[in-house]
Design a protein around this motif. Sequence first.
Motif, PDB file in Angstrom:
ATOM      1  N   ALA A   1       3.302  10.211  -6.217  1.00  0.00           N
ATOM      2  CA  ALA A   1       3.038   9.157  -6.564  1.00  0.00           C
ATOM      3  C   ALA A   1       2.063   9.718  -8.072  1.00  0.00           C
ATOM      4  O   ALA A   1       1.763   9.613  -8.611  1.00  0.00           O
ATOM      5  N   ARG A   2       0.449   9.853  -6.797  1.00  0.00           N
ATOM      6  CA  ARG A   2      -0.344   9.537  -7.636  1.00  0.00           C
ATOM      7  C   ARG A   2      -0.888  11.931  -7.730  1.00  0.00           C
ATOM      8  O   ARG A   2      -1.857  12.032  -8.891  1.00  0.00           O
TER       9      ARG A   2
ATOM     10  N   ASN B   1       0.306  -1.192   0.202  1.00  0.00           N
ATOM     11  CA  ASN B   1      -0.247   0.099   0.008  1.00  0.00           C
ATOM     12  C   ASN B   1       0.712   0.891  -0.122  1.00  0.00           C
ATOM     13  O   ASN B   1       0.340   1.739  -0.011  1.00  0.00           O
ATOM     14  N   ALA B   2       2.440   1.175  -0.104  1.00  0.00           N
ATOM     15  CA  ALA B   2       2.928   2.649  -0.128  1.00  0.00           C
ATOM     16  C   ALA B   2       3.083   3.134  -1.272  1.00  0.00           C
ATOM     17  O   ALA B   2       3.297   4.189  -1.179  1.00  0.00           O
ATOM     18  N   GLY B   3       2.199   3.041  -2.267  1.00  0.00           N
ATOM     19  CA  GLY B   3       2.378   4.304  -3.578  1.00  0.00           C
ATOM     20  C   GLY B   3       3.270   3.009  -4.258  1.00  0.00           C
ATOM     21  O   GLY B   3       3.572   3.798  -6.166  1.00  0.00           O
TER      22      GLY B   3
ATOM     23  N   THR C   1      -0.721  -6.162  -5.212  1.00  0.00           N
ATOM     24  CA  THR C   1       0.094  -6.883  -6.676  1.00  0.00           C
ATOM     25  C   THR C   1       0.774  -8.420  -5.889  1.00  0.00           C
ATOM     26  O   THR C   1       1.432  -7.747  -5.014  1.00  0.00           O
TER      27      THR C   1
ATOM     28  N   SER D   1       3.004   0.323  -7.319  1.00  0.00           N
ATOM     29  CA  SER D   1       2.129   0.259  -8.191  1.00  0.00           C
ATOM     30  C   SER D   1       1.954   1.389  -8.953  1.00  0.00           C
ATOM     31  O   SER D   1       1.789   1.946 -10.217  1.00  0.00           O
TER      32      SER D   1
ATOM     33  N   VAL E   1      -3.597  -1.044  -8.955  1.00  0.00           N
ATOM     34  CA  VAL E   1      -3.544   0.294  -7.894  1.00  0.00           C
ATOM     35  C   VAL E   1      -4.514  -0.077  -7.167  1.00  0.00           C
ATOM     36  O   VAL E   1      -6.223   0.194  -7.382  1.00  0.00           O
TER      37      VAL E   1
ATOM     38  N   SER F   1      -6.324   0.276  -2.587  1.00  0.00           N
ATOM     39  CA  SER F   1      -6.048   0.725  -1.379  1.00  0.00           C
ATOM     40  C   SER F   1      -6.499   0.242  -0.051  1.00  0.00           C
ATOM     41  O   SER F   1      -6.572  -0.017   1.332  1.00  0.00           O
TER      42      SER F   1
ATOM     43  N   GLY G   1       4.268  -5.772  -2.298  1.00  0.00           N
ATOM     44  CA  GLY G   1       4.575  -5.287  -0.622  1.00  0.00           C
ATOM     45  C   GLY G   1       5.377  -6.682  -0.289  1.00  0.00           C
ATOM     46  O   GLY G   1       5.204  -7.751  -0.193  1.00  0.00           O
TER      47      GLY G   1
ATOM     48  N   PHE H   1      -0.440  -5.676  -0.349  1.00  0.00           N
ATOM     49  CA  PHE H   1      -1.037  -6.880  -1.335  1.00  0.00           C
ATOM     50  C   PHE H   1      -2.189  -7.361  -2.186  1.00  0.00           C
ATOM     51  O   PHE H   1      -2.762  -8.142  -3.132  1.00  0.00           O
TER      52      PHE H   1
HETATM   53  N1  LIG Z   1      -2.699  10.107  -0.881  1.00  0.00           N
HETATM   54  C1  LIG Z   1      -2.198   9.771  -2.051  1.00  0.00           C
HETATM   55  N2  LIG Z   1      -2.459   8.132  -2.185  1.00  0.00           N
HETATM   56  C2  LIG Z   1      -2.107   7.488  -2.452  1.00  0.00           C
HETATM   57  C3  LIG Z   1      -0.374   7.900  -3.636  1.00  0.00           C
HETATM   58  N3  LIG Z   1       0.009   6.926  -4.519  1.00  0.00           N
HETATM   59  C4  LIG Z   1      -0.543   6.269  -3.774  1.00  0.00           C
HETATM   60  N4  LIG Z   1      -2.196   6.589  -3.077  1.00  0.00           N
HETATM   61  C5  LIG Z   1      -2.883   5.120  -2.819  1.00  0.00           C
HETATM   62  O1  LIG Z   1      -2.043   4.739  -2.193  1.00  0.00           O
HETATM   63  C6  LIG Z   1      -2.750   3.074  -2.271  1.00  0.00           C
HETATM   64  C7  LIG Z   1      -1.967   1.900  -3.213  1.00  0.00           C
HETATM   65  O2  LIG Z   1      -1.481   2.045  -3.939  1.00  0.00           O
HETATM   66  P1  LIG Z   1      -0.769   0.675  -4.916  1.00  0.00           P
HETATM   67  O3  LIG Z   1      -0.152   2.146  -5.813  1.00  0.00           O
HETATM   68  O4  LIG Z   1      -1.186   0.118  -5.220  1.00  0.00           O
HETATM   69  O5  LIG Z   1       0.187   0.627  -3.383  1.00  0.00           O
HETATM   70  P2  LIG Z   1       1.403  -0.599  -4.030  1.00  0.00           P
HETATM   71  O6  LIG Z   1       2.605  -0.183  -2.760  1.00  0.00           O
HETATM   72  O7  LIG Z   1       1.450  -1.233  -5.219  1.00  0.00           O
HETATM   73  O8  LIG Z   1       0.626  -1.817  -2.947  1.00  0.00           O
HETATM   74  P3  LIG Z   1       0.526  -3.905  -2.736  1.00  0.00           P
HETATM   75  O9  LIG Z   1       0.348  -3.750  -4.732  1.00  0.00           O
HETATM   76  O10 LIG Z   1      -0.478  -3.577  -2.150  1.00  0.00           O
HETATM   77  O11 LIG Z   1       2.067  -3.613  -2.488  1.00  0.00           O
HETATM   78  C8  LIG Z   1      -3.515   3.224  -3.479  1.00  0.00           C
HETATM   79  O12 LIG Z   1      -5.170   3.897  -2.619  1.00  0.00           O
HETATM   80  C9  LIG Z   1      -3.210   4.500  -3.646  1.00  0.00           C
HETATM   81  O13 LIG Z   1      -4.645   4.891  -4.793  1.00  0.00           O
HETATM   82  C10 LIG Z   1       0.011   9.213  -3.206  1.00  0.00           C
HETATM   83  O14 LIG Z   1       0.680   9.864  -3.658  1.00  0.00           O
HETATM   84  N5  LIG Z   1      -0.984  10.188  -2.549  1.00  0.00           N
END
Ligand SMILES: Nc1nc2c(ncn2[C@@H]2O[C@H](COP(=O)(O)OP(=O)(O)OP(=O)(O)O)[C@@H](O)[C@H]2O)c(=O)[nH]1
Length: 387
Positions: free
Chosen positions: A319-320, A150-152, A174, A154, A167, A169, A197, A172
């Motif tokens: 990232a978003r 969930n760190a972002g 990915t 992807s 992606v 919220s 993750g 896991f």
């Molecule tokens: N506010 C905010 N939310 C973000 C940001 N980047 C990602 N998110 C959110 O964080 C959540 C997880 O993002 P992912 O990119 O799926 O995270 P991940 O690290 O790939 O997670 P896993 O695949 O579970 O390991 C999503 O709801 C995204 O929209 C950001 O820069 N700001």
Amino acid sequence: MKPRTKFIDKLFVYMKGGAGGNGLPKLNGIGGKGGDVWITAKENQTLRKLKLQNPSQRFTAGVGEHSRKFRIQGEPGEDRVIHVPPGVQVSAADGTVIGDCNVAGDRVLGARGGDGGGPHTGYIGRPGTARQLYLTLKLIADVGLVGFPNAGKSTLLRAVSRARPKVASYPFTTMSPEIGIIHYSDMRQISVADLPGLIEGASRNIGLGHSFLRHVERTQLLLFVVDVNGFQLSPDRVKRSAFETIAILNREIELYKPELLEKPAMLVVNKMDSPAAAETWPELKRRLAEGLDASAAQLPADLRPRRPVQFDHVVPISARCDPESVERVKAKVRACLDIHAAPPPDLEEVHRRMRTGGVVALHNRTVDMEHDRGHRRRQPRKLPQLA
Ligand SMILES: Nc1nc2c(ncn2[C@@H]2O[C@H](COP(=O)(O)OP(=O)(O)OP(=O)(O)O)[C@@H](O)[C@H]2O)c(=O)[nH]1
Ligand SMILES: [Mg+2]
């Protein structure tokens, strides 16, 4: 049965060493040892080929010959050699890693042949060991995204490349690695692997554990991605601050294979757009400035890395929401790789020619490093200079 997909990155196989031959009590003869099954890395091999050639996925070695009147010492059984592509990890059915076939020629003993029968066994040959093993291909990419769920990670991969990993919220999201390519305006391309993750206990194969960690091995740069607000798997679990997640990632990698920490590393602190970042980011920055060693000393012993990772760069991003910050990551990734990159293939040619007496001079050239504080691991790269 033909594999459905073209690419196979994991095979479950059965291996059995050959049985030892029986001894001959009357003449004190000893039976031949059973053959061993070896797993050897070979260029141009693929797991798909291995599967097509051996549809049963059972590999057995030859049995040792019995001791006979005219051959008191029985002939040993023939070894069985199985070729796998470089980068295959051999692990037991429970996930325990047995060995790695990283480059052509590396070999791992898959199953041992039984000893031949002799006085110590009542002249009965011993059976070979039988094992079920996973052969898993470790992914190759220039950059590996390392982070808690969930760190972002992807989201970042989507922002830097055309890859479209899912992606969501929840943690896991990915489940298996995905690769994206960063394209630079001068045609340079850098591949980035989005990895599942990692959580506490990953080195003990908790969460997606090894399936994650093995891929880190074949990347050149570890790109740590952390949520500036930290991580909490569920409401009943401990909440980890961003700093703690970095320490835990560090610790898990160290427990798995400490040498992975020799790789250059970079830290991306994500979700800077979230309101809480106003508090959490200064705190993280302060701890990073103190140094991972000093700050980590306050952590509970089981989270404390013995060998703190050294970040070449720390980049706060969103990232978003902030494409400019993502551009900064791209630039820093490239800068890191250009400094640390593995020698280009033609350097090997130079070395070969040196060995074979070709006239080529090699000069040490120290690479300019803007950030070489405390980097004991780094050797200046040797560049070829054709005389
Ligand atoms: N506010 C905010 N939310 C973000 C940001 N980047 C990602 N998110 C959110 O964080 C959540 C997880 O993002 P992912 O990119 O799926 O995270 P991940 O690290 O790939 O997670 P896993 O695949 O579970 O390991 C999503 O709801 C995204 O929209 C950001 O820069 N700001
Ligand atoms: Mg993901």
